[in-house]
Design a protein around this motif. Structure first.
Motif, PDB file in Angstrom:
ATOM      1  N   ASP A  43      -0.873   2.610   7.259  1.00 28.17           N
ATOM      2  CA  ASP A  43      -0.088   1.383   7.424  1.00 28.17           C
ATOM      3  C   ASP A  43       1.359   1.790   7.707  1.00 28.17           C
TER       4      ASP A  43
ATOM      5  N   TYR B 230      -7.070  -4.335   8.184  1.00 27.49           N
ATOM      6  CA  TYR B 230      -7.177  -3.937   6.769  1.00 27.49           C
ATOM      7  C   TYR B 230      -8.610  -3.793   6.258  1.00 27.49           C
TER       8      TYR B 230
ATOM      9  N   CYS C  71       0.820  -1.223   0.000  1.00 28.52           N
ATOM     10  CA  CYS C  71       0.000   0.000   0.000  1.00 28.52           C
ATOM     11  C   CYS C  71       0.853   1.272   0.000  1.00 28.52           C
ATOM     12  N   GLY C  72       2.121   1.162   0.324  1.00 22.51           N
ATOM     13  CA  GLY C  72       2.991   2.334   0.324  1.00 22.51           C
ATOM     14  C   GLY C  72       2.784   3.259   1.518  1.00 22.51           C
TER      15      GLY C  72
ATOM     16  N   GLY D  83       2.131  -5.495   4.256  1.00 17.52           N
ATOM     17  CA  GLY D  83       1.770  -5.044   5.596  1.00 17.52           C
ATOM     18  C   GLY D  83       1.296  -6.205   6.462  1.00 17.52           C
TER      19      GLY D  83
ATOM     20  N   CYS E 224      -3.314  -5.233   2.511  1.00 17.75           N
ATOM     21  CA  CYS E 224      -1.981  -4.969   1.962  1.00 17.75           C
ATOM     22  C   CYS E 224      -1.128  -6.187   2.332  1.00 17.75           C
TER      23      CYS E 224
ATOM     24  N   CYS F 271       4.429  -0.057   6.196  1.00 16.16           N
ATOM     25  CA  CYS F 271       4.669   0.166   4.764  1.00 16.16           C
ATOM     26  C   CYS F 271       5.232   1.564   4.493  1.00 16.16           C
TER      27      CYS F 271
END
Ligand code: ZN
Length: 398
Positions: free
Chosen positions: A246, A373, A224-225, A355, A352, A249
């Motif tokens: 997150d 999530y 997910c960045g 994650g 993710c 991440c």
């Protein structure tokens, strides 16, 4: 060459066993599509049907080629006269095990001809289907709790697809367009890695619900960045996944870059976006960002003043999901080039995977991972029989 005692006959009456006799709670998986011909082999009886023509073919280790030459449909069997049919053949095999493209199809299959393509569809139990999904959606070396979370997400997604038959012939494709699924090769063990089996066994029947009796179309993605986002924000479709920050991440995700010359990017966009007049693409601007910093809308500006607004996810689709890895990007212009700089991989909706891996490594359970999530979903364990029943539907008759 061995000679087989062939048992081939053309039936003038229907020996046709409808797929309805194959349990209606099976997942219908589009194993593959072929444009020119469909070839497979089997040692089990095969039933072909085309209009009023019906035939049952039975021959040990028989190989088939279904094709169309001119206006004529054919079924070719080596050493036998070619069968001509008046229309596209349909196939129904209640008996199992065919070999197709060196893959072992150990489920009942059906064949359709639709929009110029042969569609080979496998009918299987959802837990059986998930054995072909899980090892290809998440490495089996990852922690067990992450694999369990993925198993529940994949099961929920499949149940949703079964309930909302978007195609009349099948429920799921075998690519990232739905979720990855791979057949075992001939001679390969049909058992998935032990950890995958354990993840499926431990979560059997568990699914995510979007409401008291509604299965969630549980989306998932690679990385997910730093933050996930809702389906409505990303695609404009309503699916209550929720969105979260997150932290793991945000620290971990590495960046990516994709460079495009003006000519190349114009070409790609031209194939998808209709622009009035002979206007030239001048600029691409991220018009609005989501809370997760994803590009929600991107403006395409043309030399004649025309402006076309597209979704960030449309830019990914048009330029390629592997090139534009996520919509967490900024667009820079340098020496006539467009440079996308971004982080993360995937659409950013729902689970993710990287994650989930980090959470599992930190000792979290799969339930905690899923609650994290999918903050708006209900985790049902196990899914009551009524809901499972509701999630299935009658298989349409051939
Ligand atoms: Zn993440």
């Amino acid at each position: 060459l061995k000679t087989f005692k062939a048992k081939i006959f053309l039936a003038t009456f229907s020996l046709f066993v409808s797929l309805e006799t194959i349990a209606a709670d099976k997942v219908r998986v589009l194993l593959g599509e072929e444009t020119r011909a469909l070839e497979f082999s089997t040692q089990y009886p095969v039933h072909f049907e085309s209009g009023v023509q019906k035939m049952n073919l039975s021959h040990p280790k028989m190989s088939f080629k279904v094709s169309r030459k001119g206006g004529v449909w054919q079924v070719e069997v080596p050493g036998q006269p070619t069968y001509s049919l008046k229309g596209p053949p349909r196939l129904d095999m209640a008996s199992i095990s065919i070999v197709w493209k060196s893959g072992n199809v150990v489920y009942p299959v059906s064949l359709f001809y639709k929009n110029g393509r042969y569609q080979l569809i496998g009918h299987m139990d959802i837990e059986e289907y998930l054995k072909g999904v899980l090892p290809h959606e998440m490495p089996s070396s990852w922690p067990l709790e992450a694999l369990k979370a993925q198993a529940v997400a994949s099961r929920s997604y499949a149940l949703w697809k079964m309930k909302h038959q978007e195609s009349s012939n099948y429920d799921l494709r075998t690519s990232v367009l739905d979720q990855m699924f791979r057949l075992n090769k001939v001679g390969e063990s049909t058992s998935p890695p032990p950890k995958v089996e354990e993840a499926l066994r431990a979560t059997k029947g568990v699914a995510l619900l979007a409401g008291p009796s509604k299965v969630l179309k549980a989306y998932f993605h690679s990385d997910c960045g730093g933050a996930t986002d809702g389906a409505r924000n990303v695609w404009g479709t309503d699916s209550p996944q929720g969105s979260i920050r997150d932290v793991a991440c945000a620290k971990r995700s590495s960046g990516w870059e994709s460079q495009w010359s003006k000519e190349k990017i114009s070409q790609r966009i031209q194939a998808e976006v209709v622009v009035p007049g002979n206007a030239e693409l001048k600029d691409l601007i991220v018009r609005s960002q989501l809370k997760s910093e994803r590009a929600q809308w991107v403006d395409l500006l043309y030399s004649n003043g025309y402006l076309k607004r597209v979704r960030g996810e449309d830019i990914r689709r048009i330029l390629g999901y592997s090139k534009i890895k996520s919509t967490l990007f900024a667009i820079q212009k340098s020496n006539g080039k467009f440079i996308f700089k971004g982080r993360g991989f995937g659409h950013g909706v729902g689970l993710c995977q990287h994650g989930a891996r980090a959470m599992a490594q930190a000792g979290e359970t799969y339930q905690n991972i899923l609650n994290h999530y999918y903050p708006k979903a209900i985790l049902r364990s196990p899914l009551p029989p009524m809901e499972l029943k509701e999630a299935t539907r009658a298989v349409s008759s051939l």
